[in-house]
Design a protein around this motif. Sequence first.
Motif, PDB file in Angstrom:
ATOM      1  N   MET A 112      -8.081   5.021  -1.579  1.00 26.82           N
ATOM      2  CA  MET A 112      -7.691   4.031  -0.756  1.00 26.82           C
ATOM      3  C   MET A 112      -8.582   2.968  -0.045  1.00 26.82           C
ATOM      4  O   MET A 112      -8.226   1.671  -0.218  1.00 26.82           O
ATOM      5  CB  MET A 112      -6.948   4.679   0.646  1.00 26.82           C
ATOM      6  CG  MET A 112      -6.204   3.753   1.640  1.00 26.82           C
ATOM      7  SD  MET A 112      -4.566   3.358   0.811  1.00 26.82           S
ATOM      8  CE  MET A 112      -4.381   1.825   1.650  1.00 26.82           C
ATOM      9  N   VAL A 165      -5.576   8.696   2.952  1.00 31.43           N
ATOM     10  CA  VAL A 165      -5.326   7.463   3.646  1.00 31.43           C
ATOM     11  C   VAL A 165      -5.972   7.731   4.849  1.00 31.43           C
ATOM     12  O   VAL A 165      -6.546   6.898   5.436  1.00 31.43           O
ATOM     13  CB  VAL A 165      -3.884   7.184   3.541  1.00 31.43           C
ATOM     14  CG1 VAL A 165      -3.701   5.830   4.361  1.00 31.43           C
ATOM     15  CG2 VAL A 165      -3.456   6.941   2.307  1.00 31.43           C
ATOM     16  N   THR A 209      -9.660   7.190   5.033  1.00 28.32           N
ATOM     17  CA  THR A 209     -10.011   5.891   5.043  1.00 28.32           C
ATOM     18  C   THR A 209      -9.750   5.318   6.297  1.00 28.32           C
ATOM     19  O   THR A 209     -10.852   4.588   6.832  1.00 28.32           O
ATOM     20  CB  THR A 209      -9.224   5.306   4.105  1.00 28.32           C
ATOM     21  OG1 THR A 209      -9.211   5.903   2.845  1.00 28.32           O
ATOM     22  CG2 THR A 209      -9.692   3.705   3.952  1.00 28.32           C
ATOM     23  N   VAL A 262       0.218   4.060  -2.627  1.00 28.29           N
ATOM     24  CA  VAL A 262       0.178   5.741  -2.215  1.00 28.29           C
ATOM     25  C   VAL A 262       1.247   6.253  -2.963  1.00 28.29           C
ATOM     26  O   VAL A 262       0.802   7.412  -3.465  1.00 28.29           O
ATOM     27  CB  VAL A 262       0.468   5.771  -0.621  1.00 28.29           C
ATOM     28  CG1 VAL A 262       0.464   7.259  -0.340  1.00 28.29           C
ATOM     29  CG2 VAL A 262      -0.642   5.210  -0.003  1.00 28.29           C
ATOM     30  N   LEU A 306      -3.442  -0.390   7.581  1.00 31.29           N
ATOM     31  CA  LEU A 306      -3.682   1.053   7.557  1.00 31.29           C
ATOM     32  C   LEU A 306      -2.880   1.926   8.771  1.00 31.29           C
ATOM     33  O   LEU A 306      -2.215   3.093   8.407  1.00 31.29           O
ATOM     34  CB  LEU A 306      -4.995   1.309   7.720  1.00 31.29           C
ATOM     35  CG  LEU A 306      -5.744   1.184   6.390  1.00 31.29           C
ATOM     36  CD1 LEU A 306      -7.358   1.340   6.641  1.00 31.29           C
ATOM     37  CD2 LEU A 306      -5.359   2.188   5.542  1.00 31.29           C
ATOM     38  N   SER A 357       0.981  -1.064  -0.075  1.00 31.77           N
ATOM     39  CA  SER A 357      -0.001   0.090   0.035  1.00 31.77           C
ATOM     40  C   SER A 357       0.821   1.239  -0.049  1.00 31.77           C
ATOM     41  O   SER A 357       0.507   2.323  -0.577  1.00 31.77           O
ATOM     42  CB  SER A 357      -0.990  -0.011   1.225  1.00 31.77           C
ATOM     43  OG  SER A 357      -0.417  -0.708   2.204  1.00 31.77           O
TER      44      SER A 357
END
Lengths: 258, 258
Positions: B171, A108, A111, A98, A179, A94
């Motif tokens: 995302m 991000v 999210t 990004v 995340l 990820s």
Amino acid sequence: MSLEIGPVNKASLSKQVADQLQEAILEGTLKADDRLPTEDDLAKRFQVSRPTIREALKRLAAKNLIRSRRGPAGGTFVNHLGKGELSEHLTTASTLFVSMNQISLTEVSSTRLEMESLCCQLACQNRTPSDLELMEAELEQQQNRNITSEEFCAADVRFHRAIADASHNRMLSFIMYTLIEALQPVANMIAYRFREREIITAQHKRLLASIKNQDSNLATAILKEQIEYLDQLHQEAQANHQQKESNKTVSAPNIFGR
Amino acid sequence: MSLEIGPVNKASLSKQVADQLQEAILEGTLKADDRLPTEDDLAKRFQVSRPTIREALKRLAAKNLIRSRRGPAGGTFVNHLGKGELSEHLTTASTLFVSMNQISLTEVSSTRLEMESLCCQLACQNRTPSDLELMEAELEQQQNRNITSEEFCAADVRFHRAIADASHNRMLSFIMYTLIEALQPVANMIAYRFREREIITAQHKRLLASIKNQDSNLATAILKEQIEYLDQLHQEAQANHQQKESNKTVSAPNIFGR
DNA sequence: AATTTATATTTGTAAGACAAATTAACATTT
DNA sequence: AAATGTTAATTTGTCTTACAAATATAAATT
């Protein structure tokens, strides 16, 4: 007289070997901590040369599926992949996503806010006493003013992971691990002053209390407050960083220069 | 007289090379479709042998960061990583996670429900006309009774991806791609009868309409209905499969048998 | 008995050679 | 002149052999 050559195996040998091994791991034929045959042995079994075997093993190593040690009791072993290791792996993906799609960390972050709110709601429903204990422990760590900012950040990660785990939805917490990890650069950038640490710790304290009381509305509100606070700090920090960036010199020699 | 050897570089050479190359890709020094130097060239620049370079390249290839072709105009090129390629990569990781932690697909499914509900809410707010067009197009595909079940499943995936994209949170939609993909085995298992296809298509039709009307409560309700319906079918199918499993023979020769 | 020393095993690295694929330039034929 | 076949060059893919480095086990020495 039918040749039956069919569609030729176009994939390289090393890829075919890697795929077979991965399949064996995924399917359970090779379990965690199992030791693979030696490279020479594998070469004989697959009827290919040792460098080919090695290239295949490197492919699996890149995915963190195996580890290798030298020596008589060494060899190649199957890794036990827990949430930690796998999400680390996810994080690099990820991070790539990004960086290559020019998504701002702010996006991000939004999210994360949505998903962690979800975690909070579930955590309020499903949290067990041991979940709460874990979060308490991390909170105490954070209240210690003598720890370094790295240690503070690590405790912060563990605190949020504990929230994710308290949701008792393993898939969700798996994704959350990613995340949380993906946003660590942001956290590292800003958690170096005592005042900010105290604010964050205070928020964690209230957050924990609300999860304890199963007040999911309050919990999500506090979470929102914290993430928006972090975003704000991040934007300020980024503004400063822009200036420094302008007069920076290339540090590492470029391999690809002419 | 200070030696300054410091902590010896313990990582293997191939890993160091791989890390440097990955760094260059991540940082932007090597952009998409750029061609790397030839392996011989890289070997000279990094002062290592060609097999070492190759092992490094295989590590990156395993992460889908590069591709290679033979021949004069061939070489090694940087991949352009979109949501598709990267989430494919993520999918193998989460598949592993699912298989190694014995998480039931039902649990994954519940996570998907929560996250896709979130997507629906955002989609109701942010959907553009072109988002709706895309979903219409896939819906029409699904209404065609002459397509194979593979094609139906593919259209189903694209429909749900379109919902994720309509959230306009990149995302979030990235993560959703992974979840949708991870549950494809389930979809493949059950979407082979016309009656079920029709039910699913009808649900999609209502879902699309509610997103068009920005009625997020209705949308999430329909979504819940669909996923619960799929879960139910999946459980029935699994019960059948259990029986077949009992008298199945080993298909592929086991490399690791004694 | 404890410590040190050999020794064998296994991965890590290197060098050189050839195979296979593929492109580009050249030659040939129509 | 254009299409086609041929050859040569380049680059990754694979194999072979050899040696280096790490490390656990067994043997030897103090």
